[in-house]
Design an enzyme around this catalytic site. Structure first.
Site, PDB file in Angstrom:
ATOM      1  N   ARG A 101       0.858  -1.201   0.000  1.00 56.65           N
ATOM      2  CA  ARG A 101       0.000   0.000   0.000  1.00 56.65           C
ATOM      3  C   ARG A 101       0.886   1.241   0.000  1.00 56.65           C
ATOM      4  NH1 ARG A 101      -3.106  -2.127   4.851  1.00 56.65           N
ATOM      5  NH2 ARG A 101      -3.893  -3.986   3.812  1.00 56.65           N
ATOM      6  N   SER A 136      -7.213  -4.181   0.798  1.00 60.03           N
ATOM      7  CA  SER A 136      -7.386  -2.924   1.539  1.00 60.03           C
ATOM      8  C   SER A 136      -7.227  -3.186   3.038  1.00 60.03           C
ATOM      9  CB  SER A 136      -8.770  -2.345   1.261  1.00 60.03           C
ATOM     10  OG  SER A 136      -9.747  -3.174   1.859  1.00 60.03           O
ATOM     11  N   GLU A 139     -10.324  -4.867   4.370  1.00 61.86           N
ATOM     12  CA  GLU A 139     -10.353  -6.312   4.122  1.00 61.86           C
ATOM     13  C   GLU A 139      -9.446  -7.039   5.113  1.00 61.86           C
ATOM     14  OE1 GLU A 139     -10.418  -7.709  -0.255  1.00 61.86           O
ATOM     15  OE2 GLU A 139      -9.449  -5.756  -0.286  1.00 61.86           O
ATOM     16  N   GLU A 140      -8.270  -6.455   5.328  1.00 62.65           N
ATOM     17  CA  GLU A 140      -7.290  -7.094   6.222  1.00 62.65           C
ATOM     18  C   GLU A 140      -7.897  -7.267   7.621  1.00 62.65           C
ATOM     19  OE1 GLU A 140      -3.655  -4.892   6.295  1.00 62.65           O
ATOM     20  OE2 GLU A 140      -2.527  -6.495   7.277  1.00 62.65           O
ATOM     21  N   GLY A 141      -8.576  -6.210   8.094  1.00 60.00           N
ATOM     22  CA  GLY A 141      -9.227  -6.276   9.409  1.00 60.00           C
ATOM     23  C   GLY A 141     -10.354  -7.297   9.398  1.00 60.00           C
TER      24      GLY A 141
END
Ligand code: GTP
Ligand code: CA
Length: 479
Positions: A101, A136, A139-141
């Protein structure tokens, strides 16, 4: 030929592969599950993890081809783990996180070249390559939260409750805390509704239940980037003329030299490189936990909050709710400091005093006690422990009481806690929105149930017969 009834068939196992291309390194995970149970919860588990040697893929910006080559060894390992005849049907996904990122923000075309290089390697493997992308922070969370709740069995309804839908427990989920090198995520189901900011709000329907989930990913607040933020802030506050800086977050006697250009090299440091009269930074540890905590505190801006409550930097945070599972660097650091236990969490004051004591120990003594631990990791446990306490206490507002609801976990069963399993479950549609219909009873359970019912029937008949035809020997008065 004799009919072989009830003989169990050989299990049909399916496999899936996910590469977690993190900022500090890449891990390859192989998951396996029995094909006939793929929509059940808790059946997919990790059978292999392979740590890619060298840098995270974003570290190959100067030589992008190498990002692809670096994955070859672990791809080979995956070919040994997954049976050959199943290679073609085994999906492979690569998800890149905060390192990529940041690289995309810095130079989009280099980031694209890195992704092309890794795609090339994955395409040339015998597996069914499904794509490499930067995921994103949201999404990761979200996938981290799905992973731990899937593994903890929190989406599962006890079987017998299915017959009594009105009694179904609304069993709680566990929040997820992930600390990486370049970003950190907090994700949980809050009590307070609605979630005040759209970008922090997710909605899922899983196994027939709705979940409104809060999540936020702080880019630049992973522990490696947070150290850079802290050093840049220390430099700004100091009046050093030669680049020497006393650093309370390193052990007394520890020395580290850093290039100023490396420190300012990424988008996390807002003001960019300043006109400094030196090119190198000479850090000298003095192991002072209290001061370290004060310097870290400065990287959390709590001066404004456009919502009813915030964590820091003006980011919405609803009141903390329920249990939390803290993994990745939260776990690595706490585990090193012997502060993780299976059952009762270690109280906050004990954690604080342990970190404080550890920071004050001379570097030569620490190094002598842990000669096998990589110097990069060992030298930073003091900073990292203090950072974790600042982030959780000051950043997120975990009080002494709330601290008790955090469990530091590396693995759940055989699977690592992290976003990769949730990512694969989602992309392979293995988590249904609705509850799968309950399967008919297995043969063994059916026989068991029949035997039980027969016994009950015999007991009732016997009791009835005894009541109405009492044998003489049992009649009152004869005894
Ligand atoms: N002590 C210790 N530290 C580790 C280990 N593995 C990784 N780290 C460090 O812990 C931090 C977080 O590691 P990861 O969770 O792998 O981070 P990442 O996925 O590379 O980074 P993100 O892209 O931000 O998620 C980094 O600073 C790593 O250098 C380990 O086995 N032991
Ligand atoms: Ca990570």
């Amino acid at each position: 030929m004799a009919v072989s009834q009830n003989k169990p068939l050989p299990k049909n196992i399916k496999y899936g592969i996910v590469l977690d291309a993190g900022s500090s390194h890449t891990n390859l995970y192989v998951y396996a599950w029995p094909a006939e149970k793929e929509n059940d919860t808790g059946v997919v588990h990790q059978v292999e993890v392979c740590k890619v040697e060298g840098l995270g893929i974003s570290g190959y910006s100067q030589d992008t081809e190498k990002a692809g080559l670096s994955l070859q060894q672990c791809m080979k390992r995956a070919q040994e783990v997954v049976p050959e005849q199943q290679h073609g049907e085994t999906p492979v996904y690569l998800g890149a996180t905060a390192g990529m990122r940041l690289l995309s923000l810095q130079n989009r075309s280099i980031a694209d070249r890195v992704l092309s290089a890794v795609e090339k390697t994955l395409h040339s493997s015998p597996f069914n390559f499904q794509g490499a992308r930067v995921i994103s922070g949201q999404e990761e969370g979200a996938y981290g939260w799905i992973t731990i709740n899937y593994l903890l069995g929190n989406f599962r309804q006890p079987g017998w409750l299915n017959f009594l839908p009105h009694l179904r427990s609304s069993r709680g989920t566990s929040g997820a805390l992930d600390l990486g090198g370049a970003s950190t995520q907090i994700t949980f189901v809050p009590d307070q509704e609605p979630i005040e900011s759209q970008e922090n709000s997710l909605h899922f329907r899983l196994y027939g239940k709705n979940y409104n989930v809060y999540t936020h990913s702080f880019l630049c607040y992973g522990k490696d980037q947070a150290l850079r933020l802290k050093l840049a802030s220390d430099l700004q506050a100091s009046s050093t003329r030669n680049g020497s800086l006393l650093d309370p977050c390193f052990h007394p006697g520890y020395l580290r030299i850093m290039n100023i250009s490396d420190l300012y090299m990424n988008p996390c440091i807002a003001n960019g490189e300043q006109q400094l009269p030196f090119t190198q930074l000479h850090l000298q540890g003095n192991g002072d936990y209290q001061r370290c905590r004060m310097t870290i505190q400065k990287i959390f801006n709590t001066s404004h909050c456009p919502y009813s409550s915030c964590s820091f930097n003006g980011i919405f945070l609803p009141p903390l709710q329920g249990e939390f599972g803290a993994f990745s660097a939260f776990y690595f650091v706490m585990n090193f400091l012997n502060l993780t236990t299976e059952k009762n969490p270690v109280p906050l004051d004990k954690v604080t005093s342990t970190v404080e004591r550890f920071c004050s120990r001379p570097w030569h003594e620490v190094k002598a006690e842990f000669p096998k631990i990589k110097e990069k990791y060992l030298s930073e446990y003091c900073f990292s422990g203090t950072y974790i306490l600042s982030l959780l206490e000051n950043g997120y507002g975990f009080t002494t009481e709330k601290w008790q609801s955090i469990q530091f976990l590396g693995k759940i069963g055989s699977s690592d806690a992290g976003w990769t399993l949730g990512y694969m479950l989602n992309l392979t549609n293995m988590i249904p929105a609705e509850k799968p219909p309950t399967r008919p009873l297995s043969h063994a359970s059916y026989v068991g149930l029949m035997v039980f019912c027969s016994l009950v029937l015999v007991a009732v008949l016997l009791l009835g017969w005894l009541t109405f035809h009492k044998p003489k020997c049992l009649q009152k008065g004869l005894i």
